[in-house]
Scaffold this motif. Structure first.
Motif, PDB file in Angstrom:
ATOM      1  N   ASP A 363     -17.429 -11.393  15.375  1.00  8.68           N
ATOM      2  CA  ASP A 363     -17.756 -10.709  14.129  1.00  8.68           C
ATOM      3  C   ASP A 363     -17.263 -11.571  12.962  1.00  8.68           C
ATOM      4  O   ASP A 363     -16.119 -11.464  12.524  1.00  8.68           O
ATOM      5  N   ALA A 364     -18.146 -12.436  12.446  1.00 12.12           N
ATOM      6  CA  ALA A 364     -17.736 -13.409  11.437  1.00 12.12           C
ATOM      7  C   ALA A 364     -17.254 -12.748  10.156  1.00 12.12           C
ATOM      8  O   ALA A 364     -16.256 -13.169   9.558  1.00 12.12           O
ATOM      9  N   THR A 365     -17.960 -11.706   9.723  1.00 15.39           N
ATOM     10  CA  THR A 365     -17.568 -11.046   8.485  1.00 15.39           C
ATOM     11  C   THR A 365     -16.208 -10.375   8.634  1.00 15.39           C
ATOM     12  O   THR A 365     -15.332 -10.505   7.767  1.00 15.39           O
ATOM     13  N   PHE A 366     -16.011  -9.678   9.748  1.00 14.62           N
ATOM     14  CA  PHE A 366     -14.726  -9.000   9.923  1.00 14.62           C
ATOM     15  C   PHE A 366     -13.598 -10.003  10.099  1.00 14.62           C
ATOM     16  O   PHE A 366     -12.462  -9.741   9.713  1.00 14.62           O
ATOM     17  N   ASN A 367     -13.916 -11.156  10.655  1.00 14.05           N
ATOM     18  CA  ASN A 367     -12.899 -12.202  10.781  1.00 14.05           C
ATOM     19  C   ASN A 367     -12.372 -12.594   9.405  1.00 14.05           C
ATOM     20  O   ASN A 367     -11.163 -12.770   9.209  1.00 14.05           O
ATOM     21  N   GLU A 368     -13.287 -12.715   8.420  1.00 10.09           N
ATOM     22  CA  GLU A 368     -12.852 -13.004   7.051  1.00 10.09           C
ATOM     23  C   GLU A 368     -12.006 -11.860   6.497  1.00 10.09           C
ATOM     24  O   GLU A 368     -10.996 -12.084   5.823  1.00 10.09           O
ATOM     25  N   VAL A 369     -12.438 -10.635   6.777  1.00  7.90           N
ATOM     26  CA  VAL A 369     -11.706  -9.460   6.284  1.00  7.90           C
ATOM     27  C   VAL A 369     -10.287  -9.442   6.829  1.00  7.90           C
ATOM     28  O   VAL A 369      -9.313  -9.229   6.094  1.00  7.90           O
ATOM     29  N   VAL A 370     -10.153  -9.663   8.130  1.00 11.52           N
ATOM     30  CA  VAL A 370      -8.824  -9.554   8.732  1.00 11.52           C
ATOM     31  C   VAL A 370      -7.924 -10.714   8.312  1.00 11.52           C
ATOM     32  O   VAL A 370      -6.692 -10.562   8.240  1.00 11.52           O
ATOM     33  N   GLN A 371      -8.515 -11.854   8.009  1.00  9.62           N
ATOM     34  CA  GLN A 371      -7.716 -12.944   7.449  1.00  9.62           C
ATOM     35  C   GLN A 371      -7.113 -12.519   6.114  1.00  9.62           C
ATOM     36  O   GLN A 371      -5.932 -12.810   5.816  1.00  9.62           O
ATOM     37  N   ALA A 372      -7.903 -11.840   5.298  1.00  9.62           N
ATOM     38  CA  ALA A 372      -7.396 -11.337   4.020  1.00  9.62           C
ATOM     39  C   ALA A 372      -6.320 -10.278   4.238  1.00  9.62           C
ATOM     40  O   ALA A 372      -5.298 -10.264   3.539  1.00  9.62           O
ATOM     41  N   VAL A 373      -6.547  -9.389   5.218  1.00  8.18           N
ATOM     42  CA  VAL A 373      -5.533  -8.372   5.531  1.00  8.18           C
ATOM     43  C   VAL A 373      -4.216  -9.033   5.909  1.00  8.18           C
ATOM     44  O   VAL A 373      -3.133  -8.643   5.443  1.00  8.18           O
ATOM     45  N   ALA A 374      -4.292 -10.050   6.756  1.00 10.57           N
ATOM     46  CA  ALA A 374      -3.085 -10.750   7.193  1.00 10.57           C
ATOM     47  C   ALA A 374      -2.354 -11.377   6.009  1.00 10.57           C
ATOM     48  O   ALA A 374      -1.110 -11.370   5.952  1.00 10.57           O
TER      49      ALA A 374
END
Length: 510
Positions: A363-374
């Motif tokens: 899930d490329a989009t969620f990967n970006e999201v979770v990077q921001a969360v981290a």
């Protein structure tokens, strides 16, 4: 070379590197090729909960009822029904002259077999049975009439009968071929018949001319399982794929796709919501203060604005605006890193404490999201590492077994457009998607609303469940994402559906 040409060349090269692209686009007459991100692994309706199963199987099977893109419930294999005995018995009048794709007759015996199987030992192996727990028995009245006897009224049951576990299956075929064979060679009464299935690669469907609703306009539909989003987009731009279904297309690639004169990007409001759920059983996230601190510590609106490009909306509970049970007055916890740090200090969490976030690797989009969360969690003093899994591994082996890190990705379609279909599975003790938590008070609330036919009273209870789970901070609600489709302009008659349950009977191709 223009920017557009350069991007196309790069994407085509990527497809070639993966061995997925032909030397030139080639289309059989009347054939639609669809990119789907996941092989469900079994085509038996009782075995699955996956949207990617339904995007294929909605064309193979029919239910007693049907819900189309407009979200209205209409007759399916039942032409009509009436509720009797104060809602504890539903009588269905069945469509006559219908056959399964192998020629076997559809009748009342097939309906009884389907639900006896769903509520019996075979259904017990899968995730669907509890969704139909109100069904006590199915009684054959005559060849074209059945009574569904319920332990209590179920206000969502007629919608549930339009999908997933309630799809009608052929009793003689299953008896002759066996359960394992049926998993890979499904037969239904739907408008397309599966003629080949290669695990991890794809499936081919052929039009079933004998369908009771008339033959589809397409002669064939080919689904290719392409888990890598950039590859799926490259194949769409190369002309080897006609339709890319959610949740494949990365938000960041939408502008590039829109530049292509041969492709449309079509989106619609969907019920799909995303959250990072918490391990409430062990580790620092067993503490409610820590969970709330993590929610306060992440600016979710900024993530929506910067990463999701207007294709999502914030959520306060694990449901979107289409969900019956949402409280429009309920607001998400605000971004407040100062409060987050204070709560972590109260909970005795040392700066630099490590947590693991488990996600779906494709899930490329969620990967970006979770990077921001981290990154946000690092600001409040938590050291987050991200662990990607192959989707089926995460969903089938890691989450249900309670083997996750402190947080884990959960995306949920809520396809009934009713909060019960989300909340019961997420929060009730013993459910597959609730590996850590057991709350008797919450269980009572979840159980109580299932028997209530008073719409206003039931809505009130569902809203109280949303507030209760938010107060306990059982997940970090993130956003309600639109359903985004990439569609070749050779495709005609395509209507985006909120829940990705694509019925392709009216679709054609140039």
């Amino acid at each position: 070379m223009t920017k557009k040409q350069g991007m196309r060349s790069a994407l085509m090269a990527l497809a070639l590197a993966g061995g997925l692209m032909a030397t030139a686009p080639a289309h059989a007459e009347g054939t639609l090729t669809v990119s789907s991100p996941q092989d469900p692994g079994s085509w038996d309706p009782v075995d699955t909960f996956l949207v990617n199963w339904s995007s294929v199987a909605t064309n193979i099977y029919d239910g007693l009822t049907y819900r189309g893109p407009d979200t209205k419930l209409v007759p399916g294999l039942a032409t009509s029904w009436e509720e009797l005995d104060n809602g504890t018995r539903i009588r269905f009048h069945l469509r006559e002259g219908v056959t399964f794709q192998n020629g076997e007759a559809f009748n009342a015996d097939a309906v009884k077999f389907t639900f006896d199987r769903l509520m019996g030992d075979e259904g017990k192996k899968g995730p669907q049975r509890s969704n139909y727990a109100a069904i006590k028995s199915v009684e054959v009245i005559d060849e074209n009439t059945v009574d569904m006897n319920l332990t209590q009224p179920d206000p969502v049951l007629l919608t549930k009968l339009a999908g997933y576990g309630a799809m009608i299956v052929p009793p003689k075929y299953i008896a002759e071929k066996g359960e394992d064979f049926f998993n890979a060679h499904p037969i239904g009464t739907g408008p397309f018949k599966m003629v080949s299935y290669e695990p991890k690669v794809g499936v081919t469907l052929e039009a079933y001319a004998g369908h009771w609703g008339g033959a589809p306009k397409l002669s064939m539909v080919k689904y290719r399982f392409i888990s890598e989003p950039s590859t799926a987009v490259a194949e769409l731009q190369a002309g080897n794929v006609d339709l890319v279904i959610p949740p494949t297309i990365p938000i960041g690639m939408i502008p590039t796709i829109q530049e292509d004169e041969n492709i449309d990007v079509v989106s619609t409001v969907s019920p799909t919501v995303y959250a990072l759920r918490f391990n409430t059983g062990n580790g620092i996230t067993a503490d409610e203060k820590v969970r709330k601190a993590m929610i306060y510590g992440v600016d979710r609106q900024a993530i929506i604005d910067s990463i999701l490009g207007g294709q999502a909306a914030p959520i306060a509970s694990f449901q979107g605006d289409l969900s019956f049970g949402i409280d429009p007055e309920m607001k998400p916890l605000p971004y407040d890193p100062t409060k987050a740090k204070a709560l972590l200090k109260e909970a005795g969490v040392a700066p630099g404490a490590k947590i693991q976030i488990d996600i779906r690797g494709n899930d490329a989009t969620f990967n970006e999201v979770v990077q921001a969360v981290a990154s946000y969690l690092q600001i409040i003093g938590l050291n987050a590492t991200i662990k990607p899994y192959e989707t089926n591994v995460l969903l089938n082996d890691i989450i249900p077994a309670g083997k996750t890190g402190a947080m884990f990705q959960q995306s949920w379609g809520g396809w009934t457009l009713d909060y019960d279909n989300t909340a019961y599975f997420m929060y009730h003790t013993g459910e597959k998607w609730n590996p850590y938590d057991s709350d008797p008070d919450l269980d009572k609330l979840l159980e109580s609303q299932r028997a209530i036919t008073d719409r206003a009273k039931r809505e009130e209870i569902l809203q109280s469940i949303a507030h209760y789970t938010a107060d306990r901070a059982l997940e970090m609600p993130l956003y309600n994402l639109n359903a985004i489709f990439g569609v070749s302009k050779r495709v005609k008659g395509f209507v985006p559906v909120p829940d990705s349950r694509l019925r392709l009977t009216e679709v054609s191709v140039d």
